[in-house]
Scaffold this motif. Structure first.
Motif, short mmCIF file in Angstrom:
data_model
loop_
_atom_site.label_atom_id
_atom_site.label_comp_id
_atom_site.label_asym_id
_atom_site.label_seq_id
_atom_site.Cartn_x
_atom_site.Cartn_y
_atom_site.Cartn_z
N GLY A 2 4.74 -4.73 9.10
CA GLY A 2 4.51 -4.16 7.76
C GLY A 2 3.23 -3.72 7.56
O GLY A 2 2.24 -3.81 8.57
N GLU A 3 2.96 -2.82 6.61
CA GLU A 3 1.56 -2.13 6.53
C GLU A 3 0.50 -3.33 6.67
O GLU A 3 -0.63 -2.78 7.04
CB GLU A 3 1.64 -1.42 5.27
CG GLU A 3 2.37 -0.34 5.26
CD GLU A 3 2.64 0.41 3.94
OE1 GLU A 3 1.94 -0.07 3.05
OE2 GLU A 3 3.41 1.33 3.69
N ASN A 4 0.58 -4.32 5.83
CA ASN A 4 -0.29 -5.44 5.85
C ASN A 4 -0.79 -5.89 7.31
O ASN A 4 -2.09 -5.72 7.80
CB ASN A 4 -0.14 -6.72 4.97
CG ASN A 4 -0.18 -6.38 3.47
OD1 ASN A 4 -0.89 -5.37 3.34
ND2 ASN A 4 0.65 -7.11 2.91
N LEU A 6 -0.08 -4.20 10.21
CA LEU A 6 -0.73 -3.22 11.08
C LEU A 6 -2.22 -2.86 10.47
O LEU A 6 -3.15 -2.64 11.36
CB LEU A 6 0.02 -1.76 10.49
CG LEU A 6 1.33 -1.53 11.31
CD1 LEU A 6 2.01 -0.61 10.69
CD2 LEU A 6 1.28 -1.68 12.59
N ALA A 7 -2.41 -3.11 9.39
CA ALA A 7 -4.00 -2.90 8.77
C ALA A 7 -4.78 -3.77 9.49
O ALA A 7 -5.81 -3.58 9.99
CB ALA A 7 -3.84 -2.93 7.25
N ARG A 14 -5.08 -0.82 4.33
CA ARG A 14 -3.47 -0.85 3.91
C ARG A 14 -3.24 0.58 3.57
O ARG A 14 -2.47 1.32 3.81
CB ARG A 14 -3.20 -1.60 2.99
CG ARG A 14 -1.64 -1.58 2.79
CD ARG A 14 -0.95 -2.60 2.03
NE ARG A 14 0.34 -2.49 1.96
CZ ARG A 14 1.09 -2.84 0.84
NH1 ARG A 14 0.42 -3.22 -0.32
NH2 ARG A 14 2.36 -2.33 0.53
N ILE A 17 -3.32 2.93 6.70
CA ILE A 17 -1.88 2.84 7.17
C ILE A 17 -1.01 3.67 6.30
O ILE A 17 -0.42 4.36 7.21
CB ILE A 17 -1.63 1.31 7.51
CG1 ILE A 17 -2.68 0.61 8.47
CG2 ILE A 17 -0.02 1.28 8.01
CD1 ILE A 17 -2.61 1.09 9.85
N ARG A 18 -1.03 3.50 5.25
CA ARG A 18 -0.04 4.09 4.36
C ARG A 18 -0.21 5.59 4.51
O ARG A 18 0.90 6.43 4.91
CB ARG A 18 0.03 3.73 3.03
CG ARG A 18 1.07 4.29 2.17
CD ARG A 18 1.24 3.83 0.64
NE ARG A 18 1.25 2.50 0.49
CZ ARG A 18 0.18 1.82 -0.06
NH1 ARG A 18 -1.01 2.22 -0.44
NH2 ARG A 18 0.35 0.63 -0.07
N LEU A 21 0.87 6.82 7.85
CA LEU A 21 2.68 6.70 8.07
C LEU A 21 3.14 8.04 7.27
O LEU A 21 4.05 8.51 7.67
CB LEU A 21 3.03 5.50 7.71
CG LEU A 21 2.91 4.23 8.43
CD1 LEU A 21 3.31 3.06 7.42
CD2 LEU A 21 3.43 4.44 9.61
N ARG A 32 10.37 6.72 6.47
CA ARG A 32 9.99 5.53 5.67
C ARG A 32 11.18 5.04 4.64
O ARG A 32 12.02 5.88 4.38
CB ARG A 32 8.83 5.97 4.51
CG ARG A 32 7.67 6.25 5.54
CD ARG A 32 6.46 6.78 4.52
NE ARG A 32 6.32 6.23 3.26
CZ ARG A 32 5.29 5.29 3.14
NH1 ARG A 32 4.30 5.30 4.08
NH2 ARG A 32 5.09 4.71 1.87
N GLY A 37 9.81 -0.51 4.50
CA GLY A 37 8.79 -0.21 5.36
C GLY A 37 9.18 1.13 6.22
O GLY A 37 9.84 1.90 5.82
N SER A 38 8.56 1.39 7.26
CA SER A 38 8.62 2.62 7.90
C SER A 38 9.19 2.22 9.44
O SER A 38 8.95 1.12 10.00
CB SER A 38 7.33 3.08 8.39
OG SER A 38 6.86 3.54 7.03
#
Length: 181
Positions: A2-4, A6-7, A14, A17-18, A21, A32, A37-38
């Motif tokens: 998830g974004e968290n 990855l960050a 975050r 990251i968003r 993406l 997405r 998520g992505s």
């Protein structure tokens, strides 16, 4: 992931990251999925064919321009790449061949001096990484592709823009056949 996660892994926010993406989504590289998520977007065979048809026009233009604009040193670089590709095929090294293939196309684009075409091709090529690698691993494909690449090099060295464009189009037509096969 998830974004968290990855960050945290990359030591960025975050929001960063968003934003990345969203950028990758705009380039057609990521999709997405709402509330999930992505993920890396899967390119279908028909999309890969359509992308390759666009490449055919742009890479043909680059080869024609390279045939006119390339310096003697740049032509020598193409010749050296052709020799290295021949060796990779003879030694049964498809991954090395695939890397050299990518390098040859990049050099031709660079030598063309056509910045807009190069930028468009880079965006198109980013979407095809998986397909190109799979083609390089197919039995007999590097041998066929090698002949096509050597023809492209030969026509650029002969400073024949029309023949260079034709050779690139023939090569990418063969890629389309391989994608469909």
């Amino acid at each position: 992931m998830g974004e968290n996660e990855l960050a945290e892994q990359f030591g960025v926010t975050r929001a960063g990251i968003r934003a990345a993406l969203i950028d990758l989504e705009a380039q057609g590289l990521v999709e997405r999925i709402r509330n999930r998520g992505s993920r890396v977007r899967v390119v279908t065979v028909e999309e890969a064919v359509a992308i390759t048809e666009c490449r055919m026009v742009l890479e043909g233009l680059c080869a024609a321009k390279a045939a006119v604009a390339a310096s003697d040193e740049q032509l020598a670089e193409l010749t050296a790449l052709g020799r290295a590709m021949t060796k990779a095929v003879a030694d049964g090294e498809p991954v090395t061949y695939s890397d050299l293939n990518r390098e040859l196309h990049a050099r031709i684009r660079e030598f063309s001096g056509r910045r807009t075409a190069v930028e468009l091709l880079e965006r198109l090529n980013a979407q095809l990484v998986r397909h190109r690698f799979q083609l390089a691993l197919r039995p007999g494909r590097p041998q066929r592709s090698l002949k096509e690449h050597l023809a492209v090099i030969e026509t650029i060295e002969a400073r024949d823009p029309q023949a260079a464009e034709t050779a690139v189009r023939a090569h990418l037509g063969s890629v389309i056949e391989a994608l469909r096969g």
